[in-house]
Design an enzyme around this catalytic site. Structure first.
Site, mmCIF file in Angstrom:
data_model
loop_
_atom_site.group_PDB
_atom_site.id
_atom_site.type_symbol
_atom_site.label_atom_id
_atom_site.label_comp_id
_atom_site.label_asym_id
_atom_site.label_seq_id
_atom_site.Cartn_x
_atom_site.Cartn_y
_atom_site.Cartn_z
ATOM 1 N N TRP A 104 -10.188 -4.988 23.217
ATOM 2 C CA TRP A 104 -10.904 -5.851 24.176
ATOM 3 C C TRP A 104 -11.629 -5.014 25.209
ATOM 4 C CZ3 TRP A 104 -10.561 -6.931 29.498
ATOM 5 C CH2 TRP A 104 -9.551 -6.267 30.184
ATOM 6 N N SER A 140 -20.565 -17.945 33.493
ATOM 7 C CA SER A 140 -19.731 -19.120 33.762
ATOM 8 C C SER A 140 -18.759 -18.850 34.901
ATOM 9 C CB SER A 140 -18.990 -19.499 32.478
ATOM 10 O OG SER A 140 -17.842 -20.236 32.768
ATOM 11 N N SER A 141 -18.096 -17.694 34.854
ATOM 12 C CA SER A 141 -17.099 -17.387 35.883
ATOM 13 C C SER A 141 -17.738 -17.181 37.240
ATOM 14 C CB SER A 141 -16.321 -16.119 35.513
ATOM 15 O OG SER A 141 -15.459 -16.393 34.454
ATOM 16 N N HIS A 200 -9.641 -3.594 36.702
ATOM 17 C CA HIS A 200 -8.450 -3.725 37.532
ATOM 18 C C HIS A 200 -8.490 -4.946 38.450
ATOM 19 C CE1 HIS A 200 -4.453 -2.800 38.316
ATOM 20 N NE2 HIS A 200 -4.686 -3.137 39.546
ATOM 21 N N GLU A 260 -9.944 -7.542 37.738
ATOM 22 C CA GLU A 260 -9.751 -8.621 36.765
ATOM 23 C C GLU A 260 -8.266 -8.942 36.584
ATOM 24 O OE1 GLU A 260 -11.574 -10.682 35.089
ATOM 25 O OE2 GLU A 260 -10.141 -11.382 33.604
ATOM 26 N N TYR A 301 -6.027 -8.767 38.814
ATOM 27 C CA TYR A 301 -5.596 -9.567 39.961
ATOM 28 C C TYR A 301 -6.252 -10.933 39.961
ATOM 29 C CZ TYR A 301 -3.207 -5.423 41.267
ATOM 30 O OH TYR A 301 -2.364 -4.355 41.229
ATOM 31 N N HIS A 335 -6.206 4.339 37.370
ATOM 32 C CA HIS A 335 -4.843 4.499 36.838
ATOM 33 C C HIS A 335 -4.736 3.981 35.401
ATOM 34 C CE1 HIS A 335 -3.628 0.362 38.716
ATOM 35 N NE2 HIS A 335 -4.030 0.208 37.484
ATOM 36 N N THR A 380 2.985 -6.533 47.208
ATOM 37 C CA THR A 380 3.584 -7.340 46.140
ATOM 38 C C THR A 380 5.061 -7.565 46.421
ATOM 39 O OG1 THR A 380 2.030 -6.237 44.670
ATOM 40 C CG2 THR A 380 3.697 -7.613 43.646
#
Lengths: 270, 542
Positions: B147, B174-175, B258, B260, B262, B307, B333
């Site tokens: 992907w 779209s997004s 990255h 993405e 989140y 990373h 987090t």
């Protein structure tokens, strides 16, 4: 054991000082996470049992505590620094490729590895060859071959897909520098017992080093998706005592002149 | 002129609270946020099963060592398509669907700010995916380069390169439109009294996510466009032979990739921050810290991309910078995890299905976070990278993280959408069966990766046989379990006779619960008058 065995569930300690330190860092990270997990999940499970509505718990209304929130911001920072320190030191050491006695150039192709012993003790060796999946594994792995992968053995090891025709022969106790690149698409050269992998990328030359402590056969494979036969380009290292390695190198050198055209293959730049 | 304008006629029609007549008219031309939300959710459920079917092929081939079912090139096609479909087809549209349904109702707005664009941003998606799936029937098959589509491998594909890149462009458009709509709605259409720092955390999480989408999807579009010109127009952005750099693609891709990650987890944080207080009957602990932690994670997501590529041969300083940056993410987090647990502490807890999924989320997402901290340590990552350890890591955060949160949200709001209660018994069967099978599926993959099994391989050494078989059994079990999910939803929407009240849950707070169930086709046509205690768990003054 150095090579994958059934039910193996942890990283191998490997056969070099670096791989041992990588393993120690991995375990340190694991124990820190285990500790945090044990505390947080215990508190959560106590809450889930003690404050059930069915046990008559009545909800409280507080929703803030600056002191608590400060504490659980600072404690993770300290734990992370505890991990960052050894990781940084180890990374600096892994980066130090200087003063190697042997330099091997590794080139990834779809779907085989080319090894070139560029320099040994400041002398050009002229030894180079291609290493491909062993014939028996290649027969068994064909779709619908009906052959049993468990039947493929190299000495006593069930070596299916982790065996090659020409292993990479390396000396024990010698600092070896690898320069790693690729000819067509990205690959990654990975032998878990050395403690690292390094991407092989066309147009870029990466380097890495190792010093193997024990003689033996160490197996790995390509670790970057490289197309159809990505699963079928293994790496096998045969680590020999220094004297035996030099013997082997000399015999390859003698044979090199006559077979150079065959072993370097078409398309190889030298 | 005005008298014969059909658009004006339509507008006056809507005010009388009638749905459009006829199936096509209702669903194809709809500008109603609830209808569009439903479309998004149904679409993402369908894609969840398509992507799941691809995963079943992968797990079936990996059930035993040796090649039994498919050729390796088809296996690679399955791994690539599984990733693309699950990320762009299942997880992201599900969150957008939840946003469409819930954001206007949570902030007291009559609809999304840009309803016609809303229709367009949904209806692009089915065509984008039809185009993507069509590549599987073309000569050479669908994309086989993963992907992530790293060149030069991805450029070795045939016709699929152009078609999959155009379909990604469409998904991106779209997004981006969806994100613009969400930002416009949240910033402009809140009811009086719904201050920014009194908004539900789910609304906050989507506001931040929408900014991430607008920031990074154009970057992805740029990256794949460069692939396109490298393939068809003779450019050499990523071609070393022409002076390009294959690693540059990875930098650009992960600068998108990255954030993405989140984009797929921040709305999940928002959902869990709604569900846990409701079933704990206690306000969310540390609301402001939760909001700031979301913003902090979003900021950090822009400076940690490399990373994903510690092994490409970056200089020492680069690797160190990205290691430290990545480790920092553990702090906000951690604050979120601790705050959820503290919300439960001292509450009055019940464990309806949404709460079960939310509790499983907290535990299993944490496990995914732990392996994430390990992966941040560069020397250890040299071993973990591109192995099944990474596969286990990101499935813990995306399946037991994002997908479990979506399931929690569906059970949580389904009575509000349908006006009926779902079957609690079958909901719990679905939860327990999912929670057990998903761990059987993904936990052994940690062991496989540590023992030395790379990811994306179609066949493996016999030493990896046992854990692969266990993982595959867990995979088939998890896949079949999701049929129960569909059964519960269909039963609730079409057959359930148990009426839901407006408030639905004893502990629920917030504007959406002040509406009757099912929520009327047009809600909050007049802004609500907000009184004390009416706001959700985001009300710090309470």
């Amino acid at each position: 054991m150095a090579n994958p065995q059934p039910w193996d569930w942890n990283m191998p300690k490997g056969v070099s000082g670096i791989s041992q330190r990588v393993y120690d860092l991995h375990m340190l990270g694991f124990y820190v996470c285990l500790g945090i997990g044990a505390v947080v999940f215990t508190i959560m499970f106590i809450a889930m049992f003690r404050f059930r509505k069915s046990r008559g718990a009545v909800a409280e209304t507080w929703a803030h505590s600056t002191r608590l929130e400060t504490v659980w911001t600072i404690i993770p920072i300290l734990l992370l620094m505890m991990l960052a320190w050894p990781a940084t030191r180890l990374l600096i050491d892994m980066n130090d490729v200087g003063d190697a006695d042997l330099t091997v150039k590794v080139t990834g192709f779809q779907w085989r590895w080319h090894y070139d012993y560029v320099e040994y003790e400041k002398a050009n060796t002229g030894v180079a060859f291609i290493s491909s999946l062993a014939a028996e594994s290649n027969r068994v792995r064909q779709l619908g071959s009906g052959l049993d992968p468990h039947s493929v053995k190299d000495e006593d090891y069930a070596s299916y897909l982790l065996d090659v025709d020409n292993p990479l022969v390396l000396p024990v106790g010698v600092k070896i520098r690898f320069v790693i690149t690729a000819d067509d698409v990205n690959h990654a050269w990975w032998v878990p017992t050395l403690g690292w992998k390094q991407d092989a990328i066309p147009g870029i030359v990466n380097d890495a080093w190792t010093q193997i402590d024990e003689p033996g056969t160490y197996r790995g494979q390509c670790a970057e998706l490289c197309g159809r036969d990505h699963a079928f380009m293994p790496i096998v290292i045969r680590a020999l005592p220094k004297a035996e390695f030099e013997q082997w190198l000399a015999s390859r050198k003698a044979g090199a002149a006559s077979t150079a055209a065959l072993v370097t293959g078409p398309g190889h730049r030298g | 002129m005005a008298a014969v304008n059909p658009a004006i006629h339509q507008d006056t029609h809507d005010i009388h609270d009638h749905k459009p007549h006829g199936f096509l008219h209702r669903w194809l031309f709809t500008t109603n946020h609830k209808d569009i939300g439903t479309l998004y959710l149904v679409f993402s459920l369908a894609m969840f099963f398509v992507g799941g079917a691809f995963a079943m092929v992968i797990r079936a081939e990996l059930f035993q060592p040796g090649m039994q079912l498919v050729q390796p090139e088809f296996f690679n096609e399955m791994t690539s398509m599984h990733g693309l479909v699950m990320i762009f087809g299942a997880i992201m549209p599900a969150f957008v669907g939840l946003a469409n349904w819930m954001l206007p109702m949570m902030i007291g707005a009559p609809d999304m700010a840009l309803p016609r664009m809303n229709n367009w941003s949904f209806w692009i998606l089915p065509f984008a995916f039809l185009m993507l799936f069509s590549t599987m029937f073309m000569p050479g098959g669908g994309p086989q380069g993963g992907w992530t589509m790293y060149p030069p491998l991805a450029l070795q594909g045939g016709m699929n390169v152009a078609f999959s890149i155009f379909s990604i462009h469409m998904m991106g458009i779209s997004s981006i439109m969806g994100a613009i709509n969400i930002i416009a709605t949240i910033l402009n259409m809140r009811a009086p009294g719904m201050d920014l720092l009194r908004m539900p955390v789910f609304v906050w999480s989507w506001l931040i996510t929408a900014f991430l989408l607008i920031a990074v999807l154009p970057v992805l579009a740029g990256a794949v466009t460069m692939l396109l010109t490298d393939k068809y127009f003779g450019t050499s952005f990523f071609n070393a032979a022409g002076g390009g750099d294959p690693v540059m693609y990875q930098h650009i891709f992960w600068f998108f990739g990255h954030p993405e990650v989140y984009i797929m987890i921040l709305p999940a944080f928002g959902i869990v921050s709604e569900v846990i207080p409701t079933f704990s009957r206690k306000p969310l602990f540390g609301y402001q810290a939760m909001v700031y932690a979301l913003a902090c994670i979003a900021f950090l997501s822009f400076i940690v991309w490399a990373h994903h590529m510690f092994t490409v041969g970056m200089p020492l300083g680069g690797n160190l910078f990205f290691m430290y940056g990545t480790m920092l993410i553990a702090i906000p987090t951690g604050v979120k995890i601790f705050n959820w647990v503290t919300t439960m502490w001292g509450g009055s807890l019940t464990f309806e299905t949404p709460m079960l999924f939310a509790c499983a989320f907290v535990i299993l997402f944490s496990i995914g976070g732990f392996s994430g901290v390990s992966l941040a340590l560069v020397p250890a990552d040299f071993q973990y990278h591109d192995t099944f350890f990474v596969v286990a890591h990101f499935h813990y955060v995306l399946v037991t993280g994002a997908a479990f949160a979506i399931m929690a949200a569906v059970y949580y709001w389904l009575p509000k959408w349908s006006g009926h209660m779902y079957s609690e018994k079958w909901g719990k069967v679905h939860f327990w069966s999912s929670a057990i099978s998903v761990n059987l599926l993904f936990f052994p993959q940690h062991f496989l990766g540590l023992a030395g099994m790379p990811r994306r391989i179609a066949d493996y050494n016999v030493a990896f046989a046992e854990f692969n078989m266990i993982s595959s059994i867990g995979g088939f079990w998890f896949g079949l379990t999701q049929i129960i999910f569909v059964g519960v939803i269909v039963h609730c929407v079409f057959f359930s006779r148990v009426r839901a009240t407006g408030q639905v849950w004893e502990g629920s707070h917030g504007l959406e619960w002040t509406l009757p169930s099912p929520a009327p086709y047009h809600s909050f046509s007049e802004p609500p008058v907000i009184t004390a205690g009416m706001l959700a768990h985001g009300d710090v003054s309470r």
